[in-house]
Design a protein around this motif. Structure first.
Motif, PDB file in Angstrom:
ATOM      1  N   LEU A   1       0.829  -1.199   0.000  1.00  0.00           N
ATOM      2  CA  LEU A   1       0.000   0.000   0.000  1.00  0.00           C
ATOM      3  C   LEU A   1       0.869   1.257   0.000  1.00  0.00           C
ATOM      4  O   LEU A   1       0.511   2.266  -0.630  1.00  0.00           O
ATOM      5  N   GLY A   2       1.992   1.222   0.677  1.00  0.00           N
ATOM      6  CA  GLY A   2       2.917   2.348   0.632  1.00  0.00           C
ATOM      7  C   GLY A   2       3.449   2.580  -0.771  1.00  0.00           C
ATOM      8  O   GLY A   2       3.564   3.724  -1.229  1.00  0.00           O
ATOM      9  N   LEU A   3       3.774   1.498  -1.470  1.00  0.00           N
ATOM     10  CA  LEU A   3       4.255   1.629  -2.843  1.00  0.00           C
ATOM     11  C   LEU A   3       3.167   2.168  -3.766  1.00  0.00           C
ATOM     12  O   LEU A   3       3.431   3.000  -4.642  1.00  0.00           O
ATOM     13  N   THR A   4       1.946   1.692  -3.575  1.00  0.00           N
ATOM     14  CA  THR A   4       0.819   2.180  -4.376  1.00  0.00           C
ATOM     15  C   THR A   4       0.644   3.680  -4.193  1.00  0.00           C
ATOM     16  O   THR A   4       0.489   4.432  -5.159  1.00  0.00           O
ATOM     17  N   ALA A   5       0.657   4.136  -2.943  1.00  0.00           N
ATOM     18  CA  ALA A   5       0.490   5.553  -2.661  1.00  0.00           C
ATOM     19  C   ALA A   5       1.652   6.377  -3.211  1.00  0.00           C
ATOM     20  O   ALA A   5       1.457   7.489  -3.722  1.00  0.00           O
ATOM     21  N   THR A   6       2.863   5.853  -3.112  1.00  0.00           N
ATOM     22  CA  THR A   6       4.039   6.566  -3.598  1.00  0.00           C
ATOM     23  C   THR A   6       3.947   6.824  -5.098  1.00  0.00           C
ATOM     24  O   THR A   6       4.216   7.942  -5.570  1.00  0.00           O
ATOM     25  N   GLU A   7       3.570   5.808  -5.842  1.00  0.00           N
ATOM     26  CA  GLU A   7       3.459   5.972  -7.294  1.00  0.00           C
ATOM     27  C   GLU A   7       2.492   7.093  -7.654  1.00  0.00           C
ATOM     28  O   GLU A   7       2.805   7.990  -8.446  1.00  0.00           O
ATOM     29  N   VAL A   8       1.313   7.057  -7.066  1.00  0.00           N
ATOM     30  CA  VAL A   8       0.282   8.038  -7.412  1.00  0.00           C
ATOM     31  C   VAL A   8       0.672   9.429  -6.926  1.00  0.00           C
ATOM     32  O   VAL A   8       0.439  10.432  -7.605  1.00  0.00           O
ATOM     33  N   ALA A   9       1.271   9.508  -5.738  1.00  0.00           N
ATOM     34  CA  ALA A   9       1.674  10.813  -5.203  1.00  0.00           C
ATOM     35  C   ALA A   9       2.656  11.504  -6.137  1.00  0.00           C
ATOM     36  O   ALA A   9       2.463  12.671  -6.516  1.00  0.00           O
ATOM     37  N   TYR A  10       3.720  10.825  -6.520  1.00  0.00           N
ATOM     38  CA  TYR A  10       4.726  11.437  -7.376  1.00  0.00           C
ATOM     39  C   TYR A  10       4.202  11.699  -8.782  1.00  0.00           C
ATOM     40  O   TYR A  10       4.586  12.690  -9.412  1.00  0.00           O
ATOM     41  N   ARG A  11       3.328  10.828  -9.270  1.00  0.00           N
ATOM     42  CA  ARG A  11       2.884  10.953 -10.666  1.00  0.00           C
ATOM     43  C   ARG A  11       1.732  11.935 -10.840  1.00  0.00           C
ATOM     44  O   ARG A  11       1.711  12.717 -11.799  1.00  0.00           O
ATOM     45  N   ASP A  12       0.764  11.903  -9.905  1.00  0.00           N
ATOM     46  CA  ASP A  12      -0.517  12.566 -10.160  1.00  0.00           C
ATOM     47  C   ASP A  12      -0.874  13.693  -9.196  1.00  0.00           C
ATOM     48  O   ASP A  12      -1.887  14.371  -9.399  1.00  0.00           O
ATOM     49  N   CYS A  13      -0.112  13.892  -8.128  1.00  0.00           N
ATOM     50  CA  CYS A  13      -0.578  14.775  -7.054  1.00  0.00           C
ATOM     51  C   CYS A  13       0.164  16.103  -6.973  1.00  0.00           C
ATOM     52  O   CYS A  13       0.156  16.756  -5.922  1.00  0.00           O
ATOM     53  N   GLY A  14       0.748  16.523  -8.074  1.00  0.00           N
ATOM     54  CA  GLY A  14       1.367  17.834  -8.104  1.00  0.00           C
ATOM     55  C   GLY A  14       0.398  18.973  -7.838  1.00  0.00           C
ATOM     56  O   GLY A  14       0.700  19.886  -7.054  1.00  0.00           O
ATOM     57  N   PRO A  15      -0.795  18.983  -8.465  1.00  0.00           N
ATOM     58  CA  PRO A  15      -1.747  20.070  -8.190  1.00  0.00           C
ATOM     59  C   PRO A  15      -2.169  20.128  -6.722  1.00  0.00           C
ATOM     60  O   PRO A  15      -2.323  21.225  -6.164  1.00  0.00           O
ATOM     61  N   TRP A  16      -2.348  18.960  -6.095  1.00  0.00           N
ATOM     62  CA  TRP A  16      -2.692  18.942  -4.666  1.00  0.00           C
ATOM     63  C   TRP A  16      -1.562  19.567  -3.849  1.00  0.00           C
ATOM     64  O   TRP A  16      -1.800  20.359  -2.933  1.00  0.00           O
ATOM     65  N   ARG A  17      -0.328  19.225  -4.184  1.00  0.00           N
ATOM     66  CA  ARG A  17       0.828  19.775  -3.458  1.00  0.00           C
ATOM     67  C   ARG A  17       0.884  21.293  -3.598  1.00  0.00           C
ATOM     68  O   ARG A  17       1.135  22.005  -2.621  1.00  0.00           O
ATOM     69  N   GLU A  18       0.652  21.809  -4.797  1.00  0.00           N
ATOM     70  CA  GLU A  18       0.701  23.255  -4.991  1.00  0.00           C
ATOM     71  C   GLU A  18      -0.386  23.959  -4.183  1.00  0.00           C
ATOM     72  O   GLU A  18      -0.156  25.029  -3.606  1.00  0.00           O
ATOM     73  N   ALA A  19      -1.575  23.368  -4.118  1.00  0.00           N
ATOM     74  CA  ALA A  19      -2.644  23.955  -3.313  1.00  0.00           C
ATOM     75  C   ALA A  19      -2.295  23.897  -1.826  1.00  0.00           C
ATOM     76  O   ALA A  19      -2.568  24.839  -1.073  1.00  0.00           O
ATOM     77  N   LEU A  20      -1.709  22.796  -1.396  1.00  0.00           N
ATOM     78  CA  LEU A  20      -1.256  22.681  -0.013  1.00  0.00           C
ATOM     79  C   LEU A  20      -0.240  23.773   0.304  1.00  0.00           C
ATOM     80  O   LEU A  20      -0.311  24.430   1.350  1.00  0.00           O
TER      81      LEU A  20
END
Length: 384
Positions: free
Chosen positions: A270-289
């Motif tokens: 589950l950690g690996l699953t989350a890591t993949e999606v975080a680095y690949r798809d969650c840039g907009p979330w990070r910028e809003a954060l």
């Protein structure tokens, strides 16, 4: 365009959170341990649900798309092109720097770090019979800087490993290219391995001070560096326990893996699953954060610096403010500032745990309204 809500957070009271359970049943806002009160990115939650729905949790290694996401994410965000075979997967960054101590030194050798610093840095050398060697960071005006003469002198004390924290926890610095170059020169001259904890690299608040991995400076320093990163702080998924070391030199990487053998578990799926999606798809979330954290950081500095006996410095990265309470201690004869603020209804980290009594660390990774209530309590405690 995606919009994300950082004005609210899930109710963590009465949950499994160590941050909130410390003050269960008491009217104290927990702002100590370094996890945020925001839910993880929606894309991460969706990926975890899908993986759970699959229903089988057998043994797994990092799969190609995880490696691609990490490699591309680091290149995109930090202008550093790494190779997949440089990655050594870990259950956490604390594990990572303890492994570095074990891999590099022998009992009696020195391990250097600059204080104040994240408390596990201070304990790692003794775990393997090695000696902690320190030099202080110095506050010069509104900025914490290296004491280069003290650092140089400390490195002469049988040091084998230089433990760097960048971005720095707790002082919030993003060290410049010139500062990192000077560390690299010291490592070369003293023949040191550098273990660089860069877990907060995705949380740079000031666009004028981008994070530079020290191993990205040149091939020479890369050959003597273990860089530790994780998605846990940036995307608020620490309890999924997925991190990695980046070790470009094959010989150092082999030593590092030997030090892990038989004692460091595999990363969970589950950690690996989350890591993949975080680095690949969650840039907009990070910028809003980051927009929320910038505003929160500004409110902390504005409020604290207006109070008698307290000062702080601008936060270049992290969601952590380092607050100097020594003036308040002197004015009010306060024995322990963390206990003082706890009595006022705010739970902060005690600076003595970081190697510098008289300070506290405040975690502002929370909705703005919660931060305002905490700052109101701090203000009332100081001026009443």
């Amino acid at each position: 365009m995606n919009t994300f809500d950082f004005s609210t957070s899930p109710d963590r009271s009465g949950s499994d959170s160590i941050k909130w359970r410390r003050y269960a049943g008491r009217d104290i806002i927990p702002m100590w341990v370094a996890d945020m009160d925001f839910a993880a990115p929606p894309a991460v939650l969706d990926a975890l649900r899908a993986r759970i729905d699959h229903g089988v949790f057998g043994y797994a290694d990092p799969w190609p798309s995880v490696l691609d996401a990490v490699v591309e994410g680091i290149a995109r965000d930090h202008a550093w092109r790494i190779q997949p075979d440089w990655l050594v997967w870990l259950p956490g960054v604390v594990t990572g720097f303890n492994v570095a101590v074990r891999a590099v030194g022998q009992p009696g050798d020195g391990v250097f770090t600059a204080t104040p610093v994240y408390p596990p840095f201070l304990h790692a050398p003794a775990n393997f019979g090695q000696r902690l060697v320190t030099a202080p960071l110095l506050q010069k005006g509104s900025r914490w800087e290296w004491d280069w003469p003290a650092t140089e002198a400390a490195l002469a004390d049988g040091v084998r490993l230089f433990m760097l924290c960048n971005p720095h926890n707790p002082v919030g610095r993003v060290f410049s290219r010139d500062e990192l170059g000077r560390i690299a020169e010291l490592a070369e001259r003293h023949d040191l391995i550098v273990c660089s904890d860069e877990i907060h690299c995705g949380l740079v608040l000031d666009p004028a001070t981008p994070h530079i991995p020290i191993a990205a400076l040149d091939e020479s320093v890369a050959r003597r560096t273990v860089t530790l990163m994780a998605p846990s702080k940036t995307w608020n998924i620490p309890a999924l326990y997925c991190a990695f070391a980046i070790v470009p030199d094959a010989g150092l990487r082999a030593r590092y893996k030997r030090a892990m053998a038989g004692i460091v578990p595999h990363v969970n799926v589950l950690g690996l699953t989350a890591t993949e999606v975080a680095y690949r798809d969650c840039g907009p979330w990070r910028e809003a954060l980051l927009d929320t954290l910038r505003a929160n950081a500004a409110r902390v500095v504005e409020t604290i610096d207006a109070l008698p006996g307290l000062t702080t410095t601008p936060v270049e990265a992290t969601y952590l403010a380092w607050i100097d309470c020594r003036g308040l201690i002197a004015e009010r004869s306060i024995a322990n500032p963390a206990a003082f603020f706890e009595t006022a209804g705010v739970g902060l980290s005690d600076g003595k745990d970081f190697g510098l009594p008289g300070f506290v660390r405040l975690n502002f990774g929370c909705p703005p309204a919660r931060l305002e209530e905490a700052l109101k309590r701090i203000r009332h405690a100081v001026i009443s």
